[in-house]
Design a protein around this motif. Structure first.
Motif, short mmCIF file in Angstrom:
data_model
loop_
_atom_site.label_atom_id
_atom_site.label_comp_id
_atom_site.label_asym_id
_atom_site.label_seq_id
_atom_site.Cartn_x
_atom_site.Cartn_y
_atom_site.Cartn_z
N GLY A 198 0.67 -1.34 0.10
CA GLY A 198 0.20 -0.16 0.09
C GLY A 198 0.77 1.09 -0.13
N LEU A 199 2.10 1.56 -0.82
CA LEU A 199 3.02 2.50 -0.63
C LEU A 199 2.22 3.68 -1.28
CD1 LEU A 199 6.19 0.90 -1.61
CD2 LEU A 199 5.34 1.22 0.66
N GLN A 200 2.54 5.08 -0.89
CA GLN A 200 1.79 5.94 -1.07
C GLN A 200 3.06 7.09 -0.83
OE1 GLN A 200 -1.22 6.73 -2.50
NE2 GLN A 200 -1.89 4.40 -2.19
N PRO A 201 3.01 8.33 -1.66
CA PRO A 201 4.22 9.00 -1.57
C PRO A 201 4.12 9.78 -0.17
CG PRO A 201 2.70 9.91 -3.49
CD PRO A 201 2.15 8.39 -2.94
N MET A 203 5.39 7.75 2.30
CA MET A 203 5.59 6.97 3.19
C MET A 203 6.97 6.65 3.48
SD MET A 203 2.53 4.20 2.58
CE MET A 203 1.11 4.48 3.38
N ARG A 204 7.39 5.63 4.53
CA ARG A 204 8.88 5.43 4.64
C ARG A 204 8.81 3.77 4.51
NH1 ARG A 204 10.04 6.19 10.11
NH2 ARG A 204 12.12 5.81 9.63
N LEU A 205 9.77 3.24 4.00
CA LEU A 205 9.89 1.92 3.75
C LEU A 205 11.16 1.40 4.09
CD1 LEU A 205 9.43 -0.99 2.15
CD2 LEU A 205 10.32 -0.04 0.01
N LEU A 206 11.10 0.34 4.93
CA LEU A 206 12.48 -0.51 5.24
C LEU A 206 12.56 -1.70 4.63
CD1 LEU A 206 14.85 -1.09 6.96
CD2 LEU A 206 13.41 -2.06 8.73
N ASP A 207 13.50 -1.89 3.60
CA ASP A 207 13.74 -3.13 2.95
C ASP A 207 14.96 -4.14 3.40
OD1 ASP A 207 13.31 -4.95 0.72
OD2 ASP A 207 14.79 -4.12 -0.66
N VAL A 208 14.74 -5.24 3.93
CA VAL A 208 15.70 -5.83 4.78
C VAL A 208 16.32 -6.93 3.64
CG1 VAL A 208 15.14 -5.38 7.03
CG2 VAL A 208 14.12 -7.33 5.98
N GLY A 209 17.52 -7.22 3.68
CA GLY A 209 18.02 -7.86 2.63
C GLY A 209 17.70 -7.63 1.28
N CYS A 210 18.23 -6.30 1.04
CA CYS A 210 17.84 -5.44 -0.13
C CYS A 210 18.40 -5.78 -1.38
CB CYS A 210 17.79 -3.91 -0.05
SG CYS A 210 19.53 -3.30 0.31
N GLY A 211 19.70 -6.60 -1.12
CA GLY A 211 20.48 -6.72 -2.54
C GLY A 211 21.16 -5.48 -3.09
N TRP A 212 20.99 -5.66 -4.34
CA TRP A 212 21.51 -4.31 -5.18
C TRP A 212 20.67 -3.12 -5.16
CZ3 TRP A 212 22.42 -9.51 -6.62
CH2 TRP A 212 24.04 -9.70 -6.45
N GLY A 213 19.55 -3.29 -4.20
CA GLY A 213 18.70 -2.09 -4.16
C GLY A 213 17.59 -1.84 -5.21
N GLY A 214 17.20 -3.01 -5.83
CA GLY A 214 16.20 -3.12 -6.89
C GLY A 214 14.68 -2.47 -6.25
N MET A 215 14.39 -3.05 -5.02
CA MET A 215 13.04 -2.59 -4.27
C MET A 215 12.97 -1.24 -3.98
SD MET A 215 10.04 -3.41 -3.76
CE MET A 215 8.75 -2.30 -2.96
N VAL A 216 14.26 -0.81 -3.46
CA VAL A 216 14.28 0.50 -2.85
C VAL A 216 14.17 1.64 -4.09
CG1 VAL A 216 16.37 2.28 -1.98
CG2 VAL A 216 15.84 0.08 -0.88
N ARG A 217 15.06 1.14 -5.18
CA ARG A 217 14.82 2.23 -6.11
C ARG A 217 13.47 2.17 -6.96
NH1 ARG A 217 17.89 0.27 -10.10
NH2 ARG A 217 18.79 -1.48 -9.31
N PHE A 268 8.47 2.84 10.60
CA PHE A 268 8.16 2.76 9.03
C PHE A 268 6.75 2.55 8.74
CE2 PHE A 268 12.53 2.07 9.55
CZ PHE A 268 13.35 2.71 8.62
N ASP A 269 6.13 2.74 7.64
CA ASP A 269 5.06 2.63 7.18
C ASP A 269 4.90 1.06 6.37
OD1 ASP A 269 3.64 5.32 7.37
OD2 ASP A 269 5.30 5.83 6.21
N ALA A 270 6.14 0.55 6.02
CA ALA A 270 6.05 -0.71 5.45
C ALA A 270 7.43 -1.26 5.44
CB ALA A 270 5.86 -0.73 4.11
N VAL A 271 7.58 -2.75 5.46
CA VAL A 271 8.75 -3.30 5.70
C VAL A 271 8.54 -4.48 4.71
CG1 VAL A 271 10.17 -4.96 6.84
CG2 VAL A 271 9.33 -3.08 8.07
N SER A 272 9.61 -4.54 3.72
CA SER A 272 9.78 -5.60 2.50
C SER A 272 10.97 -6.59 2.89
CB SER A 272 9.77 -5.13 1.24
OG SER A 272 10.73 -4.28 0.97
N GLY A 299 -0.86 -0.30 12.04
CA GLY A 299 -1.27 -0.09 10.49
C GLY A 299 -0.17 -0.35 9.47
N GLY A 300 1.10 -0.43 9.94
CA GLY A 300 2.27 -0.68 9.07
C GLY A 300 2.20 -2.19 8.44
N ARG A 301 2.55 -2.29 7.21
CA ARG A 301 2.51 -3.81 6.56
C ARG A 301 3.72 -4.08 6.44
NH1 ARG A 301 -2.11 -2.89 1.67
NH2 ARG A 301 -3.51 -1.49 2.76
#
Length: 432
Positions: A198-201, A203-217, A268-272, A299-301
């Motif tokens: 449910g990402l929206q402008p 928001m703050r996302l934490l991506d753990v084990g993010c690799g080369w940053g594909g999800m972040v970007r 954080f609003d979301a964690v992937s 309410g974070g996912r």
């Protein structure tokens, strides 16, 4: 070592027939000039030297085969080293090894000779056994996890670029159409994760084990969020930060070289978590999900994306097997039921579960084809042993995903507030 038929001794080919049977679906050629198996088979396995035979004798099964293959002592004539899928399919289709009669064992042992039972040196690509890795700390300590990640991911960014393609994404893609390309499928996977979260402008996302940053970007570019990614691979972090800077995203995106357990930020609003759970260790799931739950606002996912077992018994990776020794040291797999139960027991309300097993079979097939197309360059970059490991690993993974020996699940959980409000719509809004 005697390989002649004189004095009642068997050739290597004759020994192979005793062990595999003459109707095994391949032809075996040995360095002593002998032949075994199906003489008319188009699949030809060759033992090129004594060391190759010693690998097979001292570690019967997949580990001995892998060692001989990775060292180049066992070759597959006519097979593509970057994509040995067809050959592995034959091996998985058949119960190859048969037990020789007890009366035949003395002749077999005498024919092989005492020197065949002297273990050769391990290939440099093989991780040492788990008991020897204790010097890096207890299983899944921060130090030992860092060493395990270094073994697999810090091979060469250039090598990964050739195998994974421009997305530099080393996790299961999601193919929106039957004819979609790998790049389209990886972008679609990231978009699916973003929609499930449910990402929206803003928001703050934490991506753990993010690799080369594909999800972040992807999340920053297309959903207007601020994102922090963390990885235990220094090479991944360096590559990702450079790419973030080149894309002009460094005001809202960061990839940090650190253990996820050292993230101090919260709210954080979301964690992937895309492809990290396999490295955590099943006994550490409660602490893992509790920690990530604590990083979220009410309410974070959280979206957990991980390779899973088709059942909930055991850890899914054979200690001392090929995957554990060559691909994912200390890796463990659980069934989706274990993941769901542990998430529930540690604060999450489960809202959606999806199996992408067939998509991972396609993803690994695409990686094999990339490796095959860039074989010479990959060998120059990372060495032939590493390239051979990857060919075996990805082709074997494709087959195991296809045959439901392993699966890939996305599990979506929500941190519900004390008032019971999950901040979640009445129905899913992510189009699945």
């Amino acid at each position: 070592m005697s390989t002649t038929t004189g004095s009642g001794r068997l050739t290597i080919g004759e020994v192979a027939d005793k062990i595999f049977g003459p109707e095994v679906p391949f032809r075996l050629e040995a360095y002593d000039g002998s032949v075994g198996g199906r003489k008319d088979s188009s699949i030809v396995v060759r033992i090129d030297n004594e060391r190759g035979l010693r690998y097979l004798v001292t570690a019967p099964g997949e580990l001995g085969l892998a060692r001989a293959y990775v060292q180049g002592d066992l070759t597959l004539k006519g097979a593509d080293p970057g994509d040995p899928y067809d050959l592995l399919a034959v091996f998985l289709d058949k119960q190859l090894v048969q037990r020789p009669a007890l009366s035949e064992l003395p002749q077999i042992l005498r024919s092989l000779g005492i020197s065949s039972f002297r273990p050769p040196e391990l290939p440099q690509e093989e991780a040492v056994p788990a008991w020897r890795r204790q010097v890096e700390g207890m299983r899944h300590s921060k130090r030992r996890d860092a060493e395990a990640i270094h073994h697999h991911y810090d091979v060469s960014n250039a090598f990964y670029e050739m195998v994974l393609g421009p997305s530099m994404t080393y996790t299961c893609a999601c193919y929106p159409e039957d004819h979609s390309t790998l790049e389209e499928a990886q972008a679609h996977k990231y978009d699916l994760v973003a929609r499930k979260l449910g990402l929206q402008p803003g928001m703050r996302l934490l991506d753990v084990g993010c690799g080369w940053g594909g999800m972040v970007r992807h999340a920053v570019k297309h959903y207007g969020v601020t994102a922090l990614g963390v990885t235990l691979s220094q090479e991944q972090a360096a590559w990702a930060q450079q790419r973030i800077k080149e894309d002009g995203l460094d005001d809202r995106a960061e990839v940090r070289f650190t253990d996820y357990r050292d993230v101090t930020e919260s709210g954080f609003d979301a964690v992937s978590s895309i492809g990290l759970t396999e490295h955590i260790g099943i006994k550490n799931y409660p602490a893992y999900f509790t920690f990530l739950h604590s990083r979220l606002r009410d309410g974070g996912r959280m979206l957990n994306h991980a390779i899973t077992r088709p059942d909930n018994a055991g850890n899914g990776l054979k200690r001392g097997g090929f995957i554990n020794r060559y691909v994912f040291p200390d890796g463990e797999l659980a069934g989706v039921g274990t993941i769901v139960s542990t998430m529930q027991d540690n604060g999450f309300e489960i809202r959606h579960v999806e199996d992408l097993r067939e998509h991972y079979a396609r993803t690994t097939r695409a990686w094999c084809k990339n490796l095959s197309a860039n074989w010479d360059a990959c060998v120059r970059e990372a060495g032939e042993g590493t390239a051979r490991v990857w060919g075996l690993y990805m082709a074997g993974s494709s087959l195991n995903f296809e045959r439901n020996n392993i699966q890939l699940h996305q599990v979506l959980g929500v941190k519900v507030g004390a008032d019971g409000d999950a901040h979640y719509p009445l129905r899913h809004t992510f189009g699945v």
